[in-house]
Design a protein around this motif. Structure first.
Motif, mmCIF file in Angstrom:
data_model
loop_
_atom_site.group_PDB
_atom_site.id
_atom_site.type_symbol
_atom_site.label_atom_id
_atom_site.label_comp_id
_atom_site.label_asym_id
_atom_site.label_seq_id
_atom_site.Cartn_x
_atom_site.Cartn_y
_atom_site.Cartn_z
ATOM 1 N N GLU A 101 9.417 -1.352 37.916
ATOM 2 C CA GLU A 101 9.543 -0.036 37.286
ATOM 3 C C GLU A 101 8.632 0.937 38.026
ATOM 4 O O GLU A 101 7.420 0.760 38.034
ATOM 5 C CB GLU A 101 9.138 -0.142 35.811
ATOM 6 C CG GLU A 101 9.264 1.138 35.044
ATOM 7 C CD GLU A 101 8.654 0.998 33.663
ATOM 8 O OE1 GLU A 101 9.288 0.388 32.784
ATOM 9 O OE2 GLU A 101 7.514 1.493 33.484
ATOM 10 N N SER A 105 7.986 7.569 32.845
ATOM 11 C CA SER A 105 7.019 8.242 31.981
ATOM 12 C C SER A 105 7.314 7.948 30.509
ATOM 13 O O SER A 105 8.211 7.178 30.181
ATOM 14 C CB SER A 105 7.064 9.747 32.224
ATOM 15 O OG SER A 105 8.245 10.291 31.659
ATOM 16 N N PHE A 106 6.560 8.617 29.647
ATOM 17 C CA PHE A 106 6.809 8.528 28.205
ATOM 18 C C PHE A 106 7.650 9.698 27.707
ATOM 19 O O PHE A 106 7.775 9.905 26.514
ATOM 20 C CB PHE A 106 5.494 8.457 27.427
ATOM 21 C CG PHE A 106 5.002 7.058 27.238
ATOM 22 C CD1 PHE A 106 5.648 6.186 26.375
ATOM 23 C CD2 PHE A 106 3.914 6.601 27.946
ATOM 24 C CE1 PHE A 106 5.219 4.893 26.219
ATOM 25 C CE2 PHE A 106 3.456 5.313 27.792
ATOM 26 C CZ PHE A 106 4.109 4.452 26.930
ATOM 27 N N PRO A 109 10.901 7.099 26.875
ATOM 28 C CA PRO A 109 10.586 5.672 27.035
ATOM 29 C C PRO A 109 11.740 4.748 26.647
ATOM 30 O O PRO A 109 11.790 3.601 27.087
ATOM 31 C CB PRO A 109 9.386 5.468 26.120
ATOM 32 C CG PRO A 109 9.487 6.557 25.106
ATOM 33 C CD PRO A 109 10.093 7.727 25.827
ATOM 34 N N HIS A 110 12.680 5.257 25.874
ATOM 35 C CA HIS A 110 13.832 4.446 25.455
ATOM 36 C C HIS A 110 14.831 4.220 26.583
ATOM 37 O O HIS A 110 15.742 3.413 26.455
ATOM 38 C CB HIS A 110 14.523 5.113 24.264
ATOM 39 C CG HIS A 110 15.093 6.461 24.576
ATOM 40 N ND1 HIS A 110 14.300 7.574 24.727
ATOM 41 C CD2 HIS A 110 16.362 6.854 24.819
ATOM 42 C CE1 HIS A 110 15.061 8.612 25.032
ATOM 43 N NE2 HIS A 110 16.325 8.200 25.097
ATOM 44 N N ARG A 113 11.381 2.231 30.049
ATOM 45 C CA ARG A 113 10.215 1.450 29.649
ATOM 46 C C ARG A 113 10.540 0.421 28.559
ATOM 47 O O ARG A 113 10.282 -0.776 28.734
ATOM 48 C CB ARG A 113 9.091 2.373 29.165
ATOM 49 C CG ARG A 113 8.474 3.209 30.275
ATOM 50 C CD ARG A 113 7.388 4.119 29.757
ATOM 51 N NE ARG A 113 6.155 3.422 29.519
ATOM 52 C CZ ARG A 113 5.120 3.422 30.362
ATOM 53 N NH1 ARG A 113 5.182 4.077 31.489
ATOM 54 N NH2 ARG A 113 4.033 2.756 30.071
ATOM 55 N N TRP A 114 11.045 0.862 27.441
ATOM 56 C CA TRP A 114 11.279 -0.064 26.328
ATOM 57 C C TRP A 114 12.373 -1.079 26.615
ATOM 58 O O TRP A 114 12.207 -2.265 26.306
ATOM 59 C CB TRP A 114 11.548 0.707 25.038
ATOM 60 C CG TRP A 114 10.372 1.521 24.582
ATOM 61 C CD1 TRP A 114 9.066 1.397 24.969
ATOM 62 C CD2 TRP A 114 10.402 2.599 23.667
ATOM 63 N NE1 TRP A 114 8.288 2.343 24.343
ATOM 64 C CE2 TRP A 114 9.085 3.093 23.534
ATOM 65 C CE3 TRP A 114 11.422 3.211 22.944
ATOM 66 C CZ2 TRP A 114 8.755 4.142 22.696
ATOM 67 C CZ3 TRP A 114 11.092 4.267 22.098
ATOM 68 C CH2 TRP A 114 9.778 4.723 21.982
ATOM 69 N N ARG A 130 4.925 -2.685 36.446
ATOM 70 C CA ARG A 130 5.014 -1.290 35.989
ATOM 71 C C ARG A 130 4.078 -0.452 36.840
ATOM 72 O O ARG A 130 2.854 -0.468 36.677
ATOM 73 C CB ARG A 130 4.647 -1.190 34.506
ATOM 74 C CG ARG A 130 4.635 0.236 34.013
ATOM 75 C CD ARG A 130 4.616 0.329 32.509
ATOM 76 N NE ARG A 130 5.959 0.044 32.009
ATOM 77 C CZ ARG A 130 6.210 -0.418 30.784
ATOM 78 N NH1 ARG A 130 5.229 -0.659 29.954
ATOM 79 N NH2 ARG A 130 7.458 -0.628 30.408
ATOM 80 N N ASN A 132 2.725 3.059 37.880
ATOM 81 C CA ASN A 132 2.636 4.402 37.321
ATOM 82 C C ASN A 132 1.236 4.944 37.586
ATOM 83 O O ASN A 132 0.251 4.269 37.285
ATOM 84 C CB ASN A 132 2.934 4.362 35.817
ATOM 85 C CG ASN A 132 3.177 5.727 35.238
ATOM 86 O OD1 ASN A 132 2.304 6.578 35.264
ATOM 87 N ND2 ASN A 132 4.370 5.937 34.703
#
Length: 160
Positions: A101, A105-106, A109-110, A113-114, A130, A132
């Motif tokens: 990944e 970012s947030f 996140p769906h 990331r999630w 991850r 970042n």
């Protein structure tokens, strides 16, 4: 803690590689995509991307190996890229899978990331890297198979 040698061994030993190109990759130089392509040569891979305004994903990876990440997480009619990704992902069950990944970012996140965390949670043969520059944290539930790398994605890729 990130170890480049362990990462490369994981890539080399993997049966499949899933790459998520997050928002931080939006302005990455073309050389970064070339390095990713070299890393993935001869691997069974799939790439989800947040933005391909510069066209580098399509240029270096081809339509059958990429999909816009936003399309994957939308309910309703399935597009051909969603079907390709779903089929590819179903073939990762009980396989050695590396998830890379880069710069998610947030903000959403769906989208990367999630879902990536969920894949790692259920696939015991998977590992998540991850990368970042600001938010590489990983959940405690997958910490034994997830490596946070506090580095900008293009810096990480250039070290490979």
């Amino acid at each position: 803690m990130f170890d480049l040698e362990v990462f490369m061994n994981n890539i080399n030993d993997s049966e499949r590689v899933l790459v998520g190109l997050g928002e931080a990759m939006k302005n990455a130089p073309e050389e970064t995509y070339i390095a990713i392509k070299k890393l993935l040569d001869e691997k069974n891979y799939f790439i989800l991307y947040m933005n391909d305004d510069n066209g580098f994903c399509r240029k270096y990876f081809g339509e059958d190996r990429i999909a816009p990440a936003e399309d994957i997480n939308v309910d309703g009619e399935k597009s051909s890229c969603v079907e390709r990704y779903t089929k590819w992902l179903s073939m990762t069950i009980n396989k050695r899978l590396v998830i890379l990944e880069l710069g998610a970012s947030f903000l959403n996140p769906h989208i990367l990331r999630w879902p990536f965390e969920k894949i790692v949670f259920y696939n015991m043969k998977s590992v998540l890297y991850r990368v970042n520059g600001k938010l590489p944290q990983v959940p405690e539930e997958i910490a034994d198979r997830a490596v946070p790398v506090m580095m900008k994605p293009e810096e990480f890729v250039n070290k490979l």
